[in-house]
Write a protein that holds these residues in place. Structure first.
Motif, PDB file in Angstrom:
ATOM      1  N   GLN A 206      28.884  79.302  85.358  1.00 32.95           N
ATOM      2  CA  GLN A 206      27.443  79.324  85.648  1.00 32.95           C
ATOM      3  C   GLN A 206      27.123  78.632  86.966  1.00 32.95           C
ATOM      4  O   GLN A 206      26.158  78.981  87.631  1.00 32.95           O
ATOM      5  CB  GLN A 206      26.658  78.627  84.532  1.00 32.95           C
ATOM      6  N   ASN A 207      27.941  77.667  87.326  1.00 34.61           N
ATOM      7  CA  ASN A 207      27.696  76.892  88.539  1.00 34.61           C
ATOM      8  C   ASN A 207      28.624  77.258  89.696  1.00 34.61           C
ATOM      9  O   ASN A 207      28.651  76.569  90.717  1.00 34.61           O
ATOM     10  CB  ASN A 207      27.823  75.399  88.223  1.00 34.61           C
ATOM     11  N   GLY A 208      29.403  78.330  89.541  1.00 32.85           N
ATOM     12  CA  GLY A 208      30.268  78.800  90.617  1.00 32.85           C
ATOM     13  C   GLY A 208      31.421  77.865  90.952  1.00 32.85           C
ATOM     14  O   GLY A 208      31.875  77.819  92.092  1.00 32.85           O
ATOM     15  N   VAL A 209      31.893  77.128  89.951  1.00 34.09           N
ATOM     16  CA  VAL A 209      32.988  76.183  90.164  1.00 34.09           C
ATOM     17  C   VAL A 209      34.270  76.778  89.577  1.00 34.09           C
ATOM     18  O   VAL A 209      34.328  77.060  88.387  1.00 34.09           O
ATOM     19  CB  VAL A 209      32.690  74.819  89.480  1.00 34.09           C
ATOM     20  N   PRO A 210      35.295  76.977  90.402  1.00 29.80           N
ATOM     21  CA  PRO A 210      36.545  77.545  89.884  1.00 29.80           C
ATOM     22  C   PRO A 210      37.316  76.534  89.042  1.00 29.80           C
ATOM     23  O   PRO A 210      37.468  75.379  89.439  1.00 29.80           O
ATOM     24  CB  PRO A 210      37.321  77.917  91.147  1.00 29.80           C
ATOM     25  N   VAL A 211      37.780  76.976  87.874  1.00 26.50           N
ATOM     26  CA  VAL A 211      38.598  76.119  87.020  1.00 26.50           C
ATOM     27  C   VAL A 211      39.477  77.000  86.153  1.00 26.50           C
ATOM     28  O   VAL A 211      39.079  78.095  85.753  1.00 26.50           O
ATOM     29  CB  VAL A 211      37.744  75.154  86.162  1.00 26.50           C
ATOM     30  N   ALA A 212      40.684  76.546  85.916  1.00 22.09           N
ATOM     31  CA  ALA A 212      41.621  77.237  85.026  1.00 22.09           C
ATOM     32  C   ALA A 212      42.265  76.166  84.149  1.00 22.09           C
ATOM     33  O   ALA A 212      42.161  74.970  84.429  1.00 22.09           O
ATOM     34  CB  ALA A 212      42.668  78.000  85.825  1.00 22.09           C
ATOM     35  N   PHE A 213      42.947  76.617  83.086  1.00 22.99           N
ATOM     36  CA  PHE A 213      43.487  75.677  82.104  1.00 22.99           C
ATOM     37  C   PHE A 213      44.883  76.067  81.643  1.00 22.99           C
ATOM     38  O   PHE A 213      45.253  77.232  81.698  1.00 22.99           O
ATOM     39  CB  PHE A 213      42.598  75.644  80.849  1.00 22.99           C
ATOM     40  N   TYR A 214      45.605  75.088  81.157  1.00 24.51           N
ATOM     41  CA  TYR A 214      46.816  75.287  80.368  1.00 24.51           C
ATOM     42  C   TYR A 214      46.923  74.095  79.430  1.00 24.51           C
ATOM     43  O   TYR A 214      46.199  73.101  79.594  1.00 24.51           O
ATOM     44  CB  TYR A 214      48.064  75.466  81.244  1.00 24.51           C
ATOM     45  N   THR A 215      47.781  74.181  78.447  1.00 26.89           N
ATOM     46  CA  THR A 215      47.987  73.046  77.553  1.00 26.89           C
ATOM     47  C   THR A 215      49.378  72.468  77.787  1.00 26.89           C
ATOM     48  O   THR A 215      50.297  73.170  78.211  1.00 26.89           O
ATOM     49  CB  THR A 215      47.830  73.424  76.059  1.00 26.89           C
ATOM     50  N   ASP A 216      49.490  71.176  77.513  1.00 26.60           N
ATOM     51  CA  ASP A 216      50.751  70.471  77.681  1.00 26.60           C
ATOM     52  C   ASP A 216      50.781  69.339  76.664  1.00 26.60           C
ATOM     53  O   ASP A 216      49.755  69.000  76.076  1.00 26.60           O
ATOM     54  CB  ASP A 216      50.852  69.913  79.102  1.00 26.60           C
ATOM     55  N   ASP A 217      51.940  68.773  76.452  1.00 29.41           N
ATOM     56  CA  ASP A 217      52.061  67.600  75.593  1.00 29.41           C
ATOM     57  C   ASP A 217      51.916  66.356  76.453  1.00 29.41           C
ATOM     58  O   ASP A 217      52.390  66.316  77.592  1.00 29.41           O
ATOM     59  CB  ASP A 217      53.418  67.564  74.889  1.00 29.41           C
ATOM     60  N   ALA A 218      51.259  65.342  75.890  1.00 18.52           N
ATOM     61  CA  ALA A 218      51.117  64.052  76.556  1.00 18.52           C
ATOM     62  C   ALA A 218      51.723  63.001  75.644  1.00 18.52           C
ATOM     63  O   ALA A 218      51.396  62.933  74.462  1.00 18.52           O
ATOM     64  CB  ALA A 218      49.652  63.757  76.831  1.00 18.52           C
TER      65      ALA A 218
ATOM     66  N   THR B 192      52.429  61.465  70.488  1.00 19.05           N
ATOM     67  CA  THR B 192      52.362  62.641  71.343  1.00 19.05           C
ATOM     68  C   THR B 192      51.064  63.370  71.033  1.00 19.05           C
ATOM     69  O   THR B 192      50.722  63.581  69.868  1.00 19.05           O
ATOM     70  CB  THR B 192      53.562  63.576  71.106  1.00 19.05           C
ATOM     71  N   TYR B 193      50.330  63.721  72.068  1.00 25.78           N
ATOM     72  CA  TYR B 193      49.055  64.412  71.935  1.00 25.78           C
ATOM     73  C   TYR B 193      49.149  65.770  72.620  1.00 25.78           C
ATOM     74  O   TYR B 193      49.938  65.953  73.539  1.00 25.78           O
ATOM     75  CB  TYR B 193      47.938  63.623  72.621  1.00 25.78           C
ATOM     76  N   THR B 194      48.284  66.677  72.210  1.00 28.14           N
ATOM     77  CA  THR B 194      48.125  67.918  72.950  1.00 28.14           C
ATOM     78  C   THR B 194      47.052  67.671  73.997  1.00 28.14           C
ATOM     79  O   THR B 194      45.976  67.149  73.687  1.00 28.14           O
ATOM     80  CB  THR B 194      47.691  69.078  72.024  1.00 28.14           C
ATOM     81  N   ALA B 195      47.339  68.014  75.234  1.00 29.93           N
ATOM     82  CA  ALA B 195      46.395  67.821  76.328  1.00 29.93           C
ATOM     83  C   ALA B 195      45.936  69.179  76.848  1.00 29.93           C
ATOM     84  O   ALA B 195      46.738  70.098  77.005  1.00 29.93           O
ATOM     85  CB  ALA B 195      47.036  67.030  77.451  1.00 29.93           C
ATOM     86  N   LEU B 196      44.640  69.291  77.096  1.00 35.99           N
ATOM     87  CA  LEU B 196      44.078  70.444  77.783  1.00 35.99           C
ATOM     88  C   LEU B 196      44.031  70.065  79.255  1.00 35.99           C
ATOM     89  O   LEU B 196      43.415  69.067  79.623  1.00 35.99           O
ATOM     90  CB  LEU B 196      42.672  70.742  77.261  1.00 35.99           C
ATOM     91  N   VAL B 197      44.697  70.834  80.093  1.00 33.50           N
ATOM     92  CA  VAL B 197      44.818  70.485  81.509  1.00 33.50           C
ATOM     93  C   VAL B 197      43.995  71.461  82.339  1.00 33.50           C
ATOM     94  O   VAL B 197      44.237  72.666  82.313  1.00 33.50           O
ATOM     95  CB  VAL B 197      46.289  70.491  81.962  1.00 33.50           C
ATOM     96  N   ALA B 198      43.008  70.915  83.050  1.00 29.91           N
ATOM     97  CA  ALA B 198      42.170  71.709  83.951  1.00 29.91           C
ATOM     98  C   ALA B 198      42.713  71.563  85.366  1.00 29.91           C
ATOM     99  O   ALA B 198      43.182  70.494  85.751  1.00 29.91           O
ATOM    100  CB  ALA B 198      40.723  71.222  83.893  1.00 29.91           C
ATOM    101  N   TYR B 199      42.613  72.652  86.125  1.00 25.02           N
ATOM    102  CA  TYR B 199      43.055  72.588  87.519  1.00 25.02           C
ATOM    103  C   TYR B 199      42.272  73.584  88.350  1.00 25.02           C
ATOM    104  O   TYR B 199      41.663  74.529  87.824  1.00 25.02           O
ATOM    105  CB  TYR B 199      44.563  72.858  87.648  1.00 25.02           C
ATOM    106  N   HIS B 200      42.245  73.333  89.655  1.00 23.98           N
ATOM    107  CA  HIS B 200      41.594  74.240  90.601  1.00 23.98           C
ATOM    108  C   HIS B 200      42.558  75.397  90.846  1.00 23.98           C
ATOM    109  O   HIS B 200      43.675  75.173  91.319  1.00 23.98           O
ATOM    110  CB  HIS B 200      41.288  73.514  91.904  1.00 23.98           C
ATOM    111  N   PRO B 201      42.176  76.634  90.533  1.00 23.37           N
ATOM    112  CA  PRO B 201      43.122  77.757  90.657  1.00 23.37           C
ATOM    113  C   PRO B 201      43.652  77.986  92.078  1.00 23.37           C
ATOM    114  O   PRO B 201      44.743  78.524  92.236  1.00 23.37           O
ATOM    115  CB  PRO B 201      42.337  78.971  90.170  1.00 23.37           C
ATOM    116  N   GLU B 202      42.909  77.573  93.091  1.00 23.92           N
ATOM    117  CA  GLU B 202      43.371  77.756  94.466  1.00 23.92           C
ATOM    118  C   GLU B 202      44.179  76.553  94.972  1.00 23.92           C
ATOM    119  O   GLU B 202      44.722  76.596  96.064  1.00 23.92           O
ATOM    120  CB  GLU B 202      42.169  77.982  95.387  1.00 23.92           C
ATOM    121  N   HIS B 203      44.227  75.493  94.170  1.00 25.95           N
ATOM    122  CA  HIS B 203      44.915  74.269  94.583  1.00 25.95           C
ATOM    123  C   HIS B 203      45.765  73.712  93.448  1.00 25.95           C
ATOM    124  O   HIS B 203      45.799  72.509  93.221  1.00 25.95           O
ATOM    125  CB  HIS B 203      43.893  73.215  95.037  1.00 25.95           C
ATOM    126  N   ARG B 204      46.459  74.568  92.765  1.00 26.61           N
ATOM    127  CA  ARG B 204      47.228  74.139  91.586  1.00 26.61           C
ATOM    128  C   ARG B 204      48.273  73.079  91.916  1.00 26.61           C
ATOM    129  O   ARG B 204      48.513  72.176  91.144  1.00 26.61           O
ATOM    130  CB  ARG B 204      47.908  75.367  90.954  1.00 26.61           C
TER     131      ARG B 204
END
Length: 159
Positions: A36-48, A57-69
């Motif tokens: 809605q705000n035009g902000v690029p974001v993508a996700f993957y999951t990983d263990d922490a 050990t936790y499951t982590a939701l990892v957000a990242y900038h798709p153009e700057h992974r």
């Protein structure tokens, strides 16, 4: 695997009505607000992992900038709940090229203090080569991205 002892917390968001909140809900809400705000974001999951061999050990939701992974920090989110309240802790995972260049540059400046002129010149040349591509504007844009994503997470959880 993200080792929590090796990363720094970027911030956390506390919220109520956490009973039905999951990482999938958070991902959907953050994705919607970001779009809605035009902000690029993508996700993957990983263990922490926290602690040593017998740590949690936790499951982590990892957000990242798709153009700057690979040149921005990834933002690892861990959800914890106590009663009806929840907390999402956000950690800086991975590497930031600009922040590394600025840290090296500052360390080199400190190293030059009180040294001979020949040392200073050699240090400046070496530092200049190692930190090619350092940009204050790029660093500010990167830091603004982290703040925006943290604000979006807060808004998504406190609607």
């Amino acid at each position: 695997m993200i080792k929590l002892k090796d990363v720094e917390e970027m911030g956390s968001v506390n919220f109520g009505d956490a009973g039905e909140v999951t990482l999938d809900n958070i991902k959907a809400a953050v994705t919607d607000l970001a779009q809605q705000n035009g902000v690029p974001v993508a996700f993957y999951t990983d263990d922490a992992k926290e602690g040593g061999l017998f740590g949690d050990t936790y499951t982590a939701l990892v957000a990242y900038h798709p153009e700057h992974r690979n040149d921005y920090f990834n933002m690892a989110m861990i959800l914890t709940k106590q009663g009806n309240f929840g907390t999402v802790s956000v950690y800086a995972a991975g590497k930031s090229k600009q922040m590394n260049k600025f840290a090296r540059s500052e360390a080199a400046k400190e190293m030059r203090r009180g040294q001979s002129m020949s040392f200073k010149v050699g240090n400046m040349v070496t530092s200049g080569i190692m930190n090619m591509g350092k940009s204050k504007q790029k660093l500010q844009e990167e830091q603004a991205y982290y703040e925006i994503i943290l604000n979006i997470i807060g808004s998504a959880l406190n609607e």
